[in-house]
Write a protein that holds these residues in place. Structure first.
Motif, short mmCIF file in Angstrom:
data_model
loop_
_atom_site.label_atom_id
_atom_site.label_comp_id
_atom_site.label_asym_id
_atom_site.label_seq_id
_atom_site.Cartn_x
_atom_site.Cartn_y
_atom_site.Cartn_z
N VAL A 1 0.81 -1.22 0.00
CA VAL A 1 0.00 0.00 0.00
C VAL A 1 0.85 1.28 0.00
N PRO A 2 1.86 1.43 0.89
CA PRO A 2 2.61 2.70 0.90
C PRO A 2 3.29 2.98 -0.44
N GLN A 3 3.89 1.93 -1.04
CA GLN A 3 4.59 2.12 -2.32
C GLN A 3 3.61 2.52 -3.41
N THR A 4 2.46 1.83 -3.44
CA THR A 4 1.45 2.13 -4.46
C THR A 4 0.95 3.56 -4.29
N MET B 1 1.19 6.51 -7.04
CA MET B 1 0.01 7.25 -7.53
C MET B 1 0.18 8.74 -7.30
N GLU B 2 0.74 9.06 -6.14
CA GLU B 2 0.97 10.46 -5.79
C GLU B 2 1.90 11.12 -6.82
N LYS B 3 2.94 10.37 -7.19
CA LYS B 3 3.90 10.90 -8.18
C LYS B 3 3.24 11.07 -9.54
N MET B 4 2.43 10.08 -9.89
CA MET B 4 1.70 10.12 -11.16
C MET B 4 0.84 11.38 -11.21
N GLN B 5 0.17 11.64 -10.10
CA GLN B 5 -0.71 12.79 -10.01
C GLN B 5 0.08 14.09 -10.06
N GLU B 6 1.25 14.09 -9.39
CA GLU B 6 2.13 15.27 -9.42
C GLU B 6 2.53 15.62 -10.84
N ARG B 7 2.83 14.60 -11.63
CA ARG B 7 3.25 14.83 -13.03
C ARG B 7 2.15 15.56 -13.79
N VAL B 8 0.91 15.12 -13.59
CA VAL B 8 -0.22 15.76 -14.27
C VAL B 8 -0.39 17.19 -13.77
N LEU B 9 -0.37 17.35 -12.43
CA LEU B 9 -0.56 18.69 -11.84
C LEU B 9 0.54 19.65 -12.29
N ASP B 10 1.78 19.17 -12.27
CA ASP B 10 2.91 20.02 -12.66
C ASP B 10 2.77 20.49 -14.10
#
Lengths: 245, 74
Positions: free
Chosen positions: A156-159, A163-172
Motif C-alpha cells: 500500500v505505501p509504495q502504491t 500514484m501520488e507521483k503520477m498525479q504530481e506529473r499531471v498537476l505540474d
C-alpha cells in the motif's frame, strides 16, 4: 497464360475506373471534384479514450498515441504546415500516453491552438493546456479529479507513493502550461459534493477561463483567427531574424 | 497502466475477444483509416485518421463509405 490474364485485368481496371467516374457524374453532376489548395493549418482530433499500452475493446472510440506522435513529428517537419489546431472531445485515458501527447504538442515549434468541445476530462486537461493558446466552447466541461486505480494492490505505501507521483506529473504539467495556481487546481481536484460518486469538480466553459485553466471561451472562428495571428507574427519574427543576419 | 478517466472500468473493458477481429486499421491511397468488416466481406470506413482537413472533404473517404475488395487491388 500470363499474357492472356493481363489484358483481362486491364479491362477490369478500365471498367472499374469508368464505373467510379459514372458514379461521380451521377452524384455530383461532374467528373472531377474541385481540389482545394493544400491547407497550411492541420488538425489533430483527440476523441474518445486516449489509448496507451493496452489496446482497448473496439466499442470504445479511441485515440492512439502511436498514430498521433508520428503525425506531430510530420507536422513539425513539413514546411507547408504553419499551424496546428487540436480538437478535444475526450473522456481521458492512459496517463502516460496523455502526457506523451501533451509534451509533444507543447514542444512543437509551430503555433498551436486547442478547442475543448463537449468534454476534455481527466487526462484531456493537460492536452488542452499544452497548446500555445486554448479555447473552450461555452457548453464544454472538464472533469478534474484525482488519479485512481482499480484491482489488486501489493504494498500500500509504495502504491500510494507511485500514484501520488503520477498525479504530481499531471498537476505540474497543467500548472506550468496554464495560468491556474497549483493550490486552486488541487482544491478543484479534491473538492467534495460536486460529483456524485467521486471527489473532484466538473468545470464548465466560463469557469475554466475564470480559474485560469483555459485562455478564452470561443469556438472555431476564434481559434482560426488566433492561429492566423500567431502564424503571421511568427513569420514577421523569422523575417526580422533573417534581416539581422 | 493507470487509466485517468471519469468512466468506470466496466464501461471501458469488455471480455469479448471476437469484437477485435472485425475492426482493422488500413491504409488506402496513402490515407490511414479505421474500417469495420461487414457480413458480406466488404469493409466500411468508420473513421479517417488524418491531420489534413482537406482529406475529410474527399468523397472517397467519408465515414460510412463501403470499400469492396476491388478498391484494395487498385
Amino acid at each position: 497464360m500470363r499474357n492472356e490474364e493481363e489484358p483481362n485485368k486491364e479491362g477490369q481496371e478500365d471498367q472499374s475506373q469508368a464505373k467510379a467516374l459514372m458514379q461521380k457524374i451521377q452524384q455530383l453532376g461532374q467528373s472531377q471534384v474541385a481540389q482545394a489548395p493544400d491547407s497550411n493549418i492541420h488538425i489533430l482530433p483527440i476523441i474518445g479514450q486516449i489509448e496507451g499500452h493496452v489496446q482497448l475493446p473496439p466499442k470504445n472510440k479511441t485515440t492512439k498515441y502511436e498514430h498521433l506522435i508520428p503525425q506531430i513529428i510530420a507536422i513539425e517537419q513539413n514546411p507547408k504546415i504553419e499551424g496546428l489546431i487540436v480538437l478535444l472531445n475526450t473522456v481521458g485515458g492512459d496517463v502516460e500516453a496523455g502526457l506523451a501527447i501533451s509534451e509533444m504538442i507543447a514542444s512543437l515549434s509551430k503555433p498551436s491552438v486547442s478547442i475543448v468541445l463537449g468534454g476534455g476530462h481527466s487526462i484531456g486537461v493537460p492536452i488542452a493546456v499544452a497548446t500555445d493558446y486554448s479555447y473552450i466552447v461555452e457548453t464544454a466541461t472538464m472533469t478534474i479529479h484525482p488519479v485512481r486505480m482499480n484491482g489488486l494492490v501489493i504494498g500500500v505505501p509504495q502504491t500510494f507513493e507511485y500514484m501520488e507521483k503520477m498525479q504530481e506529473r499531471v498537476l505540474d504539467f497543467v500548472t506550468s502550461h496554464s495560468n491556474i495556481e497549483e493550490e486552486k487546481l488541487k482544491d478543484l481536484m479534491f473538492a467534495k459534493g460536486n460529483l456524485t460518486r467521486d471527489i473532484g469538480t466538473n468545470v464548465i466553459g466560463d469557469d475554466a477561463v475564470k480559474y485560469g485553466l483555459i485562455n478564452e471561451v470561443g469556438g472555431v472562428s476564434h481559434a482560426m483567427k488566433k492561429l492566423k495571428e500567431m502564424i503571421d507574427s511568427n513569420k514577421d519574427q523569422q523575417s526580422e531574424g533573417s534581416m539581422i543576419q | 497502466m493507470i487509466h485517468y478517466t471519469p468512466l468506470s472500468e466496466f464501461d471501458i473493458i469488455e471480455d469479448d475477444p471476437s469484437s477485435y477481429e472485425n475492426n482493422k486499421i488500413i491504409s488506402l491511397k496513402g490515407r490511414t483509416m479505421k474500417v469495420q468488416k461487414m457480413d458480406d466481406g466488404n469493409f466500411q470506413i468508420t473513421q479517417l485518421l488524418s491531420t489534413d482537413p482537406q482529406d475529410y472533404l474527399d468523397t472517397d473517404f467519408i465515414p460510412g463509405t463501403i470499400l469492396s475488395l476491388q478498391d484494395f487491388q487498385e
